[in-house]
Scaffold this active site. Sequence first.
Site, mmCIF file in Angstrom:
data_model
loop_
_atom_site.group_PDB
_atom_site.id
_atom_site.type_symbol
_atom_site.label_atom_id
_atom_site.label_comp_id
_atom_site.label_asym_id
_atom_site.label_seq_id
_atom_site.Cartn_x
_atom_site.Cartn_y
_atom_site.Cartn_z
ATOM 1 N N ARG A 66 0.838 -1.199 0.000
ATOM 2 C CA ARG A 66 0.000 0.000 0.000
ATOM 3 C C ARG A 66 0.876 1.254 0.000
ATOM 4 N NH1 ARG A 66 -2.080 2.003 4.558
ATOM 5 N NH2 ARG A 66 -2.572 -0.027 5.466
ATOM 6 N N TYR A 119 -13.916 17.015 -16.411
ATOM 7 C CA TYR A 119 -14.423 15.633 -16.484
ATOM 8 C C TYR A 119 -15.603 15.458 -15.514
ATOM 9 C CZ TYR A 119 -14.300 10.546 -16.088
ATOM 10 O OH TYR A 119 -14.632 9.227 -16.068
HETATM 11 C C1 LIG Z 1 -11.217 9.237 -17.719
HETATM 12 C C2 LIG Z 1 -10.799 10.545 -17.208
HETATM 13 C C3 LIG Z 1 -10.645 10.765 -15.842
HETATM 14 C C4 LIG Z 1 -10.933 9.702 -14.809
HETATM 15 O O1 LIG Z 1 -10.056 8.622 -14.913
HETATM 16 P P1 LIG Z 1 -10.439 7.116 -14.459
HETATM 17 O O2 LIG Z 1 -9.181 6.377 -14.722
HETATM 18 O O3 LIG Z 1 -11.591 6.697 -15.274
HETATM 19 O O4 LIG Z 1 -10.780 7.184 -13.017
HETATM 20 C C5 LIG Z 1 -10.220 12.013 -15.434
HETATM 21 N N1 LIG Z 1 -9.968 13.004 -16.312
HETATM 22 C C6 LIG Z 1 -10.123 12.828 -17.633
HETATM 23 C C7 LIG Z 1 -9.825 13.956 -18.542
HETATM 24 C C8 LIG Z 1 -10.542 11.598 -18.136
HETATM 25 O O5 LIG Z 1 -10.710 11.433 -19.444
#
Ligand SMILES: *Cc1c(COP(=O)(O)O)cnc(C)c1O
Length: 417
Positions: A66, A119
């Site tokens: 971890r 996002y």
């Molecule tokens: C997909 C994405 C995320 C989140 O990532 P995960 O790996 O799905 O948790 C954050 N920012 C952007 C711009 C993304 O495309």
Amino acid sequence: MNNKPDSTGLDNAGAGTRAVWGGEQVRHPYNATQTPIVASAAYGYDDIDVWYDVALGKAPGFIYSRMSNPTVETLEAKIRELEMAESAVAFSSGMAAISSVLYTFLAHGDRVVSTKDSYGGTNKIFEEFLPRTGVAVTLCETFDHDDLEREIAKGCQVLYLETPTNPTLKILDIPRLVAAAKRVGAVVVADNTFATPLNQSPLALGVDVVIHSATKFLSGHGDVLGGLVCGSEALMAQVRHYREINGASLDPFSAYLIIRGMKTLALRMRQQQHSARALAEFLCTEPLVEAVNYPGLPSHPNHAVACAQMSGFGAIVSFVLVGGMDTVKLLLPRLRFAHCAGNLGAVETIYGPARTTSHVENTLEERQALGISEGLVRVSVGIEDTDDLLDDLKQAFAFVKKTLNPQLNEVHVETAN
Ligand SMILES: *Cc1c(COP(=O)(O)O)cnc(C)c1O
């Protein structure tokens, strides 16, 4: 095994070379040429004094996965080389990285400034989770740099940027906003997922912390989740400490897949952005398309800013279909060389409406408030041959026209080919 790879020799190397060799210039057990997956939760010591020194960070080594893991450290070294950062910390997903960074640098009574267009998951952290811990959140219109500067000047601990944005591909002027943040002493965080380290170097533009969803272009094969955070040793020590406690650590199997994928990042991106431009240009000529978003198009409202801070425009294109969701439902299932899915950055081309991808966490009302039209489709352009992707899109549009207007279409289909 030396787990703090020596970067000597990569100083003058290009990004493609860094993607291959970053973190990998070490001797592995059995002289294996590939990074081993060290699947061990804990690491054993016969000498209690040595164990204690390692646990206190006074001697190199591992205690518990971890906290740190040899495979994960190789990945951290690789992204460090690509972002030219002092230090990096890996997480179990992009959202684990984003939420951990925000909770590391924000506490009760603090204020964060960001934009409305980040996002969907990040937006939820801002709208739902941070306010209930007593953090004030201000989200500005993404295009309005004057408003962003005004809000930053009122004082904040964190300025959070995402550029290009998902899924509308707006561009934020990084140096301009960094300058505003430095005047109030804020930590500047940038989500560099869409640009990738090949097209944009936020740290060189003055950003303090860079975040990637490694799930996307970095791993590149749509088969793993991961998140990466880069920055100075001092800032990353805080982020690493938070990860040790919240436990959002990356597992070594996933780390291995991301390492493997990252080696071909430069090759993939070259092909993907070549096709992305071709698709964007084609979409501009298509009557069933209302708007096309791609920062590489001279018609993009922030094209000049994109040219100033990016060396390539990425492999994501989005467009708005005339007729909204009805047209989306006709077009997408007709595509042969495409997944219709909620991912991006993979070797396969992926189409998805914002409603079921980036903004699935939002209600219709929230999407409307964000200016996310129901006809908005995001394309993550894959590594297929450019002509095949263009032909595929053309035949799908021809089908839609025929369905919508059977008589007229004999002519239309003919001219489309
Ligand atoms: C997909 C994405 C995320 C989140 O990532 P995960 O790996 O799905 O948790 C954050 N920012 C952007 C711009 C993304 O495309």
